[in-house]
Design an enzyme around this catalytic site. Sequence first.
Site, PDB file in Angstrom:
ATOM      1  CB  ILE A  30     -22.102  40.226  27.816  1.00 56.18           C
ATOM      2  CG1 ILE A  30     -21.572  39.449  26.674  1.00 56.18           C
ATOM      3  CG2 ILE A  30     -21.271  39.788  29.186  1.00 56.18           C
ATOM      4  CD1 ILE A  30     -19.983  39.822  26.604  1.00 56.18           C
ATOM      5  CG  ASN A 147     -13.628  40.080  15.343  1.00 57.51           C
ATOM      6  OD1 ASN A 147     -12.977  40.934  14.589  1.00 57.51           O
ATOM      7  ND2 ASN A 147     -14.784  40.144  15.788  1.00 57.51           N
TER       8      ASN A 147
END
EC number: 2.7.11.1
Length: 300
Positions: A30, A147
Amino acid sequence: MNFQGLVLTDNCKNQWVVGPLIGKGGFGSIYTTNDNNYVVKIEPKANGSLFTEQAFYTRVLKPSVIEEWKKSHHISHVGVITCKAFGLYKSINTEYRFLVINRLGVDLDAVIRANNNRLPKRSVMLVGIEILNTIQFMHEQGYSHGNIKASNIVLDQMDKNKLYLVDYGLVSKFMSNGEHVPFIRNPNKMDNGTLEFTPIDSHKGYVVSRRGDLETLGYCMIRWLGGILPWTKIAETKNCALVSATKQKYVNNTTTLLMTSLQYAPRELLQYITMVNSLTYFEEPNYDKFRHILMQGAYY
């Protein structure tokens, strides 16, 4: 590859100047962009998980769908983010996929670590309610998250009381045209997710259904209270079979699980986990009942 300084062109022909790297995980890197409201998430196209995310953003996380759901359920905030744009970038040797998504603040994992690896019970229950609301929204669109963990729960930049459940690289479609997926094992799906929090169904290769997400949230809340799960150290060795077997051992021993992990058994977590363990693979949970249990823990 370091993407800083590159100019990426998205599907709408808009250009994004890539800034410094601010995060790296199992499903991409990111970077900041020239617009402070957004970040860009990049990974090799061949990996596939970012395509899963892109599909989930475009099919499910539409602002109109989110707003309608909030109104119909009288819930003011749902912790999902939307995708501004996406595209492909080709370097000399590799093709990359990228998503432009909302920029958020720090993750819950950083908050917990800054507080001696534990949060007050009230905070844990309130976070639990926020995540419960969010996965209820996802479940009612036919998808599980797969998750849930503190590093995938991120605070809003401006309003620290707003949380977002991010990273949709392991979302699974468990419902299609009103029909639940069958209870069939897929060896390629075994042990998906973060080993410490992976639900038992996933260990065995089944698609994560609604009960799987709720199971994972239960494990997370124990950890957020400062507990150490009986399989935490085993998970560090990557012994998937032993982690799975240890989780299975505690399915009908919730009090023992809590006493082993925390040295006490919070009533609300005992009720929550016991109720999760009573769900069948195909069953739609009573989210209001789960919410009520967590509310009791937060306010009474």
